[in-house]
Scaffold this motif. Structure first.
Motif, short mmCIF file in Angstrom:
data_model
loop_
_atom_site.label_atom_id
_atom_site.label_comp_id
_atom_site.label_asym_id
_atom_site.label_seq_id
_atom_site.Cartn_x
_atom_site.Cartn_y
_atom_site.Cartn_z
N SER A 184 41.21 38.67 33.43
CA SER A 184 41.30 39.15 34.80
C SER A 184 42.65 38.79 35.41
O SER A 184 43.19 39.52 36.23
N GLU A 185 43.19 37.64 34.98
CA GLU A 185 44.43 37.15 35.58
C GLU A 185 45.64 37.92 35.05
O GLU A 185 45.79 38.12 33.86
N GLN A 186 46.50 38.32 35.98
CA GLN A 186 47.75 38.95 35.58
C GLN A 186 48.82 37.95 35.16
O GLN A 186 49.75 38.29 34.46
N PRO B 28 47.19 39.90 42.82
CA PRO B 28 45.77 40.27 42.70
C PRO B 28 45.32 40.14 41.24
O PRO B 28 46.14 40.03 40.33
N PRO B 29 44.00 40.16 41.02
CA PRO B 29 43.54 40.23 39.63
C PRO B 29 43.98 41.56 39.01
O PRO B 29 44.34 42.51 39.71
N ARG B 30 43.96 41.59 37.69
CA ARG B 30 44.49 42.75 36.98
C ARG B 30 43.87 44.07 37.46
O ARG B 30 44.54 45.09 37.59
N ARG B 31 42.57 44.02 37.77
CA ARG B 31 41.88 45.27 38.13
C ARG B 31 42.38 45.84 39.46
O ARG B 31 42.19 47.02 39.74
N HIS B 32 43.02 45.01 40.27
CA HIS B 32 43.51 45.47 41.58
C HIS B 32 45.02 45.29 41.72
O HIS B 32 45.53 45.20 42.83
N ARG B 33 45.71 45.26 40.60
CA ARG B 33 47.14 44.91 40.66
C ARG B 33 47.98 46.01 41.28
O ARG B 33 49.07 45.76 41.77
N SER B 34 47.51 47.25 41.23
CA SER B 34 48.29 48.37 41.73
C SER B 34 47.83 48.72 43.14
O SER B 34 46.70 49.16 43.35
N PHE B 35 48.73 48.50 44.09
CA PHE B 35 48.44 48.80 45.50
C PHE B 35 47.04 48.32 45.89
O PHE B 35 46.15 49.14 46.19
#
Lengths: 457, 193
Positions: free
Chosen positions: A45-47, A445-452
């Motif tokens: 989950s972590e970027q 953000p976590p990877r799932r929400h990393r884009s905008f």
């Protein structure tokens, strides 16, 4: 191609370099990439996590950092954020599919978002952004100057920062090109650098690069030094273990809706380093006590000084030592805030013993002055002349946690006491040879929400 | 650049004129000798006169480049030559020290707090030339701060010469080259009475 300083300064090497400029030399001077482990399965989950290998330096376990690092900062044009979210995510997934994302043999990409971005999604941000229970403040704080910062330290207002890490310059170049092709991004700066080498007794990359660039004091850097200032910075005990910098791990943070579970806070700054002042005005024993603590034992010219849980200073020791000597060391001043003061059990059952480091640093040396590229060279005081410095990147559970550490570096202790020394004096750790030029806080953000993040809501 | 060219020419000259000269094979240049002889007489001990200096300095005590001429009660001396390049050419700064009758490195006020520290510290190597076995010190105090310094003993006394690391001699390697030339160029001037 073998390059010495004379030929570099004479232009022969410079003429042979392409768009990456002096940083192409990292590939030539490093003698090849470190051997990395096979690709990990599944993405966390972590970027911000990267699987980095451990070696030993002077008997101390140390992390082998990526050879190359780069940061792009950008603002976002006034566009449809949901469309931009989709386009950026496509680019990030494309990079993940082309390059193994968890190891420097591939490409690590970390995306952080600044306060100006979250102002665009204000309503959702008010509902979802994590809150620091301990500090009673938002996790993402407005960027500030610290007591030892010069008055002209620039507090930046970027929407987004991309941290790119790899052992291969070409992987970063590819990522940079793909990101720059996104027409909704206005790139405000590109920051490049390097770290490592030297652990096997070879001349380290920072030393070689500094000599090649001809920066003042380059010839004074110890040959095998991991970083410009002569001490090993990536010893394992000094870096936070895997999940400790997540918002949720230490219980400091109210995650509210849970949208940012698995995320972290990132501080980014550029710091100039006066190598001549460091090596010509501080003898080895004073460099040791300045970097670590008065009374710190070290063999002559030792570079990796153990800073395990048993070696760290608490606040009482720090104050006692300061009372006797009138000065404090960099590590000792930070450890009362950067190390766990008691054992902690994480939400996944992981036990973090007392003395464990909390921040996860990803800093790297640079010859940028202050950046490789600036969209606003007058404001950034940009020059092409290389200069020794560090792009300081650190992940903490919260912005306040970072601030506690940074204030302690200036003698402002978390309990409210202040160690009375003049700011930027040589009694105040490293500060007399460091000058911070730029700062900004970001939420990762976590990877799932990393884009905008939040744009879809 | 001009300084480096002159330095290189001077180095060649020294090699040609005195390839393995001892300290007494050359003489203190006539224009400079009066001042160094007076110094030797005042401290009642031998002093070292250079026969080469980094461009544009000379070593004429009392001349245009003299910055400090100081003799303490214990007969220790500091003779300093400085060109301060106000127009951006940089500084060229060379110090000569002698401590008659003293073998140990003197103490200087500690940069932080009370107490003292060695005036010369962080030895990083040795330079041997002209019959002199000098230690290279990288961290120095007082007038020698930010200098690379050579220190050696002669007949129970401590001597030192140092040069500032600053443009046009930007790198310690350049300064060490200059100090090597200086070491090779030194001649002893003994008290005449």
């Amino acid at each position: 191609m073998k390059i010495d300083r004379r030929s570099f300064l004479g232009g022969a090497a410079a003429a042979a370099l392409g768009g990456a400029g002096i940083y192409e030399l990292v590939d030539q001077l490093s003698g090849g990439s470190p051997v990395r482990s096979a690709a990990a399965v599944g993405l966390p989950s972590e970027q911000h996590l990267l699987d980095l290998q451990t070696t030993h330096s002077e008997g101390v376990p140390v992390i082998v950092p990526p050879l190359h690092s780069e940061i792009l900062t950008a603002t976002v044009h006034d566009v449809d954020l949901r469309k931009a979210q989709s386009e950026l995510e496509d680019v990030l997934r494309g990079l993940e599919s082309k390059y193994e994302p968890l190891t420097p043999a591939g490409l690590g990409v970390t995306v952080g978002w600044g306060i100006p971005y979250f102002a665009r999604v204000r309503g959702a941000a008010q509902r979802h952004l994590p809150f620091d229970r301990r500090a009673r403040k938002p996790v993402l704080l407005p960027t500030r100057r610290f007591p030892s910062d010069p008055r002209d330290t620039i507090l930046e207002h970027n929407d987004v920062a991309f941290l790119l890490r790899s052992d291969a310059r070409s992987h970063i170049d590819d990522a940079e090109a793909r990101l720059r092709a996104l027409d909704f991004l206005h790139v405000t700066s590109i920051r490049r650098g390097f770290a490592g080498g030297g652990f096997a007794g070879k001349t380290s990359l920072p030393k070689k690069m500094a000599i090649a660039a001809g920066v003042p004091g380059a010839d004074l850097i110890p040959d095998t030094s991991e970083l410009f200032l002569g001490f090993t910075s990536t010893q394992k005990a000094g870096l936070g273990p895997r999940l400790i910098a997540n918002h949720e791990t230490l219980g400091y943070v109210d995650l509210r809706t849970g949208y940012f579970h698995g995320g972290t806070h990132m501080h980014l700054s550029h710091i100039s380093e006066d190598l001549e002042a460091w090596y010509l005005n501080f003898d080895f024993s004073e460099r040791v006590l300045t970097a670590f603590a008065p009374g710190q034992k070290a063999k002559m010219n030792q570079q990796t000084v153990p800073q395990g849980p048993k070696d760290v200073h608490d606040e009482a020791q720090l104050q006692h030592s300061f009372g006797k000597t009138g000065r404090f060391g960099h590590s000792a001043s930070i450890q009362p805030t950067s190390r766990l003061q008691r054992n902690h059990v994480g939400p996944d059952g992981t036990v973090y013993p007392k003395g464990t480091a909390i921040p996860q640093r990803a800093d790297f040396n640079t010859l940028d002055n202050p950046f490789f590229f600036s969209a606003n060279p007058a404001r950034d005081k940009y020059t092409k002349d290389p200069a020794a410095g560090v792009h300081f990147v650190v992940f903490n559970p919260t912005g306040d946690d970072f601030e506690r550490n940074r204030l302690a570096m200036d003698g402002r202790l978390p309990g409210g006491k202040t160690l009375p020394v003049k700011q930027r004096s040589r009694a105040q750790g490293f500060n007399s040879v460091l000058t911070t030029t730029h700062r900004q806080n970001y939420l990762v953000p976590p990877r799932r929400h990393r884009s905008f993040p939040l744009a879809e809501l | 650049m001009r300084a480096m060219v002159v330095a290189a020419v001077a180095a060649i000259s020294l090699v040609v004129l005195a390839p393995s000269a001892g300290a007494n094979a050359r003489v203190c240049p006539h224009a400079w000798s009066t001042g160094w002889q007076k110094l030797a007489n005042r401290v009642d001990a031998p002093v070292y006169c250079p026969t080469w200096m980094p461009n544009p300095l000379d070593a004429q005590i009392g001349g245009q480049w003299t910055d400090i001429y100081s003799i303490a009660k214990d007969r220790s001396y500091l003779v300093s030559f400085l060109e301060h390049g106000d127009l951006g050419s940089g500084d060229v700064h060379v110090n000569f020290r002698g401590y008659p009758g003293r073998r140990t490195v003197p103490k200087c006020p500690a940069p932080v707090g009370e107490g003292s520290v060695p005036c010369f510290s962080n030895p990083v190597g040795k330079l041997r030339a002209n019959g002199i076995d000098a230690t290279v010190y990288q961290v120095n105090q007082g007038a020698d701060q930010w200098h690379i310094l050579l220190a050696w003993h002669y007949r129970g006394s401590l001597y030192a010469v140092s040069e500032h690391v600053i443009p046009p001699y930007r790198f310690s390697t350049q300064v060490k080259r200059n100090l090597t030339l200086l070491l090779k160029s030194l001649v002893l001037v003994k008290p005449s009475r």
